[in-house]
Each structure stands twice: as structure tokens, then as C-alpha cells.
Write a protein that holds these residues in place. Sequence first.
Motif, mmCIF file in Angstrom:
data_model
loop_
_atom_site.group_PDB
_atom_site.id
_atom_site.type_symbol
_atom_site.label_atom_id
_atom_site.label_comp_id
_atom_site.label_asym_id
_atom_site.label_seq_id
_atom_site.Cartn_x
_atom_site.Cartn_y
_atom_site.Cartn_z
ATOM 1 N N ARG A 1 36.655 44.312 23.834
ATOM 2 C CA ARG A 1 36.084 45.287 24.780
ATOM 3 C C ARG A 1 36.991 45.434 26.006
ATOM 4 O O ARG A 1 37.191 46.542 26.511
ATOM 5 N N CYS A 2 37.504 44.305 26.490
ATOM 6 C CA CYS A 2 38.347 44.339 27.688
ATOM 7 C C CYS A 2 39.608 45.173 27.461
ATOM 8 O O CYS A 2 40.039 45.919 28.348
ATOM 9 N N LEU A 3 40.183 45.062 26.269
ATOM 10 C CA LEU A 3 41.395 45.811 25.959
ATOM 11 C C LEU A 3 41.094 47.272 25.635
ATOM 12 O O LEU A 3 41.730 48.187 26.182
ATOM 13 N N ALA A 4 40.131 47.497 24.735
ATOM 14 C CA ALA A 4 39.896 48.844 24.215
ATOM 15 C C ALA A 4 39.012 49.691 25.125
ATOM 16 O O ALA A 4 39.273 50.885 25.319
ATOM 17 N N ASP A 5 37.945 49.094 25.669
ATOM 18 C CA ASP A 5 36.980 49.884 26.449
ATOM 19 C C ASP A 5 37.306 49.924 27.939
ATOM 20 O O ASP A 5 37.071 50.939 28.597
ATOM 21 N N TYR A 6 37.820 48.813 28.473
ATOM 22 C CA TYR A 6 38.032 48.733 29.916
ATOM 23 C C TYR A 6 39.497 48.864 30.320
ATOM 24 O O TYR A 6 39.793 48.974 31.515
ATOM 25 N N ALA A 7 40.398 48.860 29.324
ATOM 26 C CA ALA A 7 41.841 49.002 29.590
ATOM 27 C C ALA A 7 42.335 47.973 30.605
ATOM 28 O O ALA A 7 43.129 48.290 31.502
ATOM 29 N N LEU A 8 41.871 46.730 30.474
ATOM 30 C CA LEU A 8 42.321 45.657 31.361
ATOM 31 C C LEU A 8 43.545 44.971 30.772
ATOM 32 O O LEU A 8 43.741 44.958 29.557
ATOM 33 N N GLN A 9 44.351 44.387 31.645
ATOM 34 C CA GLN A 9 45.535 43.638 31.219
ATOM 35 C C GLN A 9 45.335 42.165 31.572
ATOM 36 O O GLN A 9 45.069 41.836 32.733
ATOM 37 N N PRO A 10 45.461 41.246 30.602
ATOM 38 C CA PRO A 10 45.191 39.828 30.865
ATOM 39 C C PRO A 10 46.031 39.238 31.990
ATOM 40 O O PRO A 10 45.559 38.388 32.744
ATOM 41 N N SER A 11 47.271 39.692 32.112
ATOM 42 C CA SER A 11 48.172 39.077 33.092
ATOM 43 C C SER A 11 48.112 39.743 34.456
ATOM 44 O O SER A 11 48.749 39.276 35.400
ATOM 45 N N ALA A 12 47.345 40.825 34.578
ATOM 46 C CA ALA A 12 47.288 41.555 35.851
ATOM 47 C C ALA A 12 46.433 40.797 36.861
ATOM 48 O O ALA A 12 45.423 40.178 36.519
ATOM 49 N N GLU B 1 32.005 42.707 33.188
ATOM 50 C CA GLU B 1 33.155 42.628 32.280
ATOM 51 C C GLU B 1 34.162 43.732 32.566
ATOM 52 O O GLU B 1 35.373 43.511 32.493
ATOM 53 N N ALA B 2 33.685 44.925 32.886
ATOM 54 C CA ALA B 2 34.588 46.046 33.134
ATOM 55 C C ALA B 2 35.475 45.796 34.338
ATOM 56 O O ALA B 2 36.584 46.333 34.419
#
Length: 364
Positions: free
Chosen positions: A37-48, A126-127
Motif C-alpha cells: 500500500r505504501c508503495l502503490a497507493d501512497y507513493a512513499l519512498q522507504p529511504s525518504a 499509513e498515508a
Amino acid sequence: MPTLHTPLRHARLIEDVVRGGRAAERYDPRIRDSWQRCLADYALQPSAKRQPTMVRGAELRERRERSGAIYPIAQIEMRTLTQLLNAPVGVMLTDGDGVILGYCGDPSFAEMAARAGFREGAIWSEAEQGTNGMGTCLALGTPVLIDGPEHFLSQNAGLTCCAAPIVDGRGQLVGTLNISGRLQLSAGPTQALVSLAVQNIENRALLEAHRRHHLLRFHPHREFVSTAGEGLLAFDDNGRVLAANRSALGWLDRSSHVEVHGTTVESLFGCKLERLLALSRSSAHALPLPQRDGGLLCYGILQSPATPRLELARPLADAEREALRETLERCRWNVSVAAAQLAISRRTLYRKLERHGLQRYRAG
């Protein structure tokens, strides 16, 4: 799980797990789904690096007010949890949007809490913050423990977070209670502590919200009525169920609030409403409740609707004050004449004047 030393390694691990790579089997499916969800729905980057979005001032106060009795009751539970754990942790209450309404933490955790963004008004959905105790708990509607690198953002990989959802008397998800720390929390005992605190919050909030309705408190064991595990049902004068706690669903063998809310206590217990109402006129001790279809025998106490004394007292006091003032003005503040007109003694009138803060004055 292995400690991940760099944001880059953390990002590569998440990518591998989400693709179903070799590391995927080491992670709970709920964690894998959250990362997806974090990658596909929220477009978050783990290292950001991300600082929590904040709500402040009037909006934060409005959110606390909307929580009703939950916020003030949770404040007590949060302080108790902090003292009980006596460890470098913070305890947080969020609303249904993941906004932290209240924070209570051990002083040794203050610096870490400030760096992590654990402060009142911060949004931890989460978003906003990826996989985390508060946000993932809200997303799933179930208790969660997010341990270290299970967090989506690498900046949160040094934390362990344990959260449980808070629901209202209709089963609506209204917030979470969360414990976060920089130490490894034992899943079973920590989740049990958080769940018990949530149970207390939900029960007390339901009792407060429905003081003006009939409140049935029941349990299969007589001595456990009025304890944390009791079932609670709030219903109106027609017997229509307005609210229930989770224990009530269990003792009534119901799986969800939908099966109870809006039904009648007559249908739940298979008896006339008058028979249940009679409990409020009986002994203060819990009495056996009617059984339906060979169901579980429970004992209950019925609390009658509370008289809104405070709301009634103010208008009555204001009315008496104005009546006294008018009479005294008409009598030119002659206390003896005013007392005679009011059919009370001078001594009683003086007491009333003192209670209402009335004293003689001259116009102009």
C-alpha cells in the motif's frame, strides 16, 4: 529480524519482499500488504526523510472535542500505562485519521519522541508515515505490533510500536492507543496491556455517552459485573439498543455490532421489556437475566437514565435569582417586606441572597 543499517538496504529489502522474493516468507502477510500500500497507493519512498504533517490550535481542539469522553478518559489510562511500564516509551492516543490527540511519555524517551515526531497534532496515518503502529492499526482495524525494520520508513526502523483500535458503542473505529519505544517489546504482554487500557477507555466512554439512557451491565459471573470484562448495553425507553461494548457481543454470542445495534433488548433476551426494567427497582446486586434459546446465563444490573441535574440546576437557580431580585426591587430592598411576600423567613432570605451573590445597590 536482522537490523538494517542503511536506508538503501531497507529500501531494497522492501522491494524484494513486495515482489515476493526470498525474504518475503520472513514477514507477516499484513506487513507485506502494508508495504505494498505504501508503495502503490501512497507513493512513499522507504529511504525518504519525512516529518509528520501537523494539525494545530483550533483544529486539534475540535478533534479532541469530537472524541467526546474518549480523550479525557484516555489521558488517565495513558499516564497509568507510562507509570506501569517504567521504560523509555511513549503512549499516544490518535483519532480515526491518525492525528495524535494526546501524548504521555517517560522522560528518558523525550529526545527520541521529538526526533520521531511523536507529538500532539502529528498525523501518523499509513498515508503519511508508512507502516507504523498507529497508521497500520487504523488501516486494518486490528491490534498490531510493528517491530523495528517492519516500519516502512527507514527513519522509524529503530522503533517498536504496539497499537490497538478504539471503537465506539456502534462499532465504528474512532482511534487507536499506541505504545512506542526504542526497546524490544514482548508482543503478548504488551498487546494485553494496550488492549486492557482500550477496553477501559471504551467502557467508560460508553457509560458517559449514554448516561441519559438505560444501561444494562452484565456478566456470566455475578461478581464480575461492573468490572472491565462486563457487557454493556445502552437502550432507550422503547428498548431499542443504541450502543454495546465488545464484551456484550461476546456474552450474547454476536460477532459484530451490526447484529445488536438497532435491535431490541426484548429480542436479545426473549422477554418483555418490563421484566428487564424491573431490574432497576430490585436489589443493587446483580440478578439472573432471562436466557434465550439455551444461551449463556448472565447476571445483570440495570442503571436507570441519569437525571441531568446539572443542566436542570442552572436554569432553576437563574430563575430563583431573578425572582428574588424582582421582589427585592419591588420592595425597595426592604428584606422584611420581601420575606413576607415570598412567604419565607428573613433568615432564609438572607441565606438565599448570600448563595446567589445578591446585595443591595443604588442605581445612578
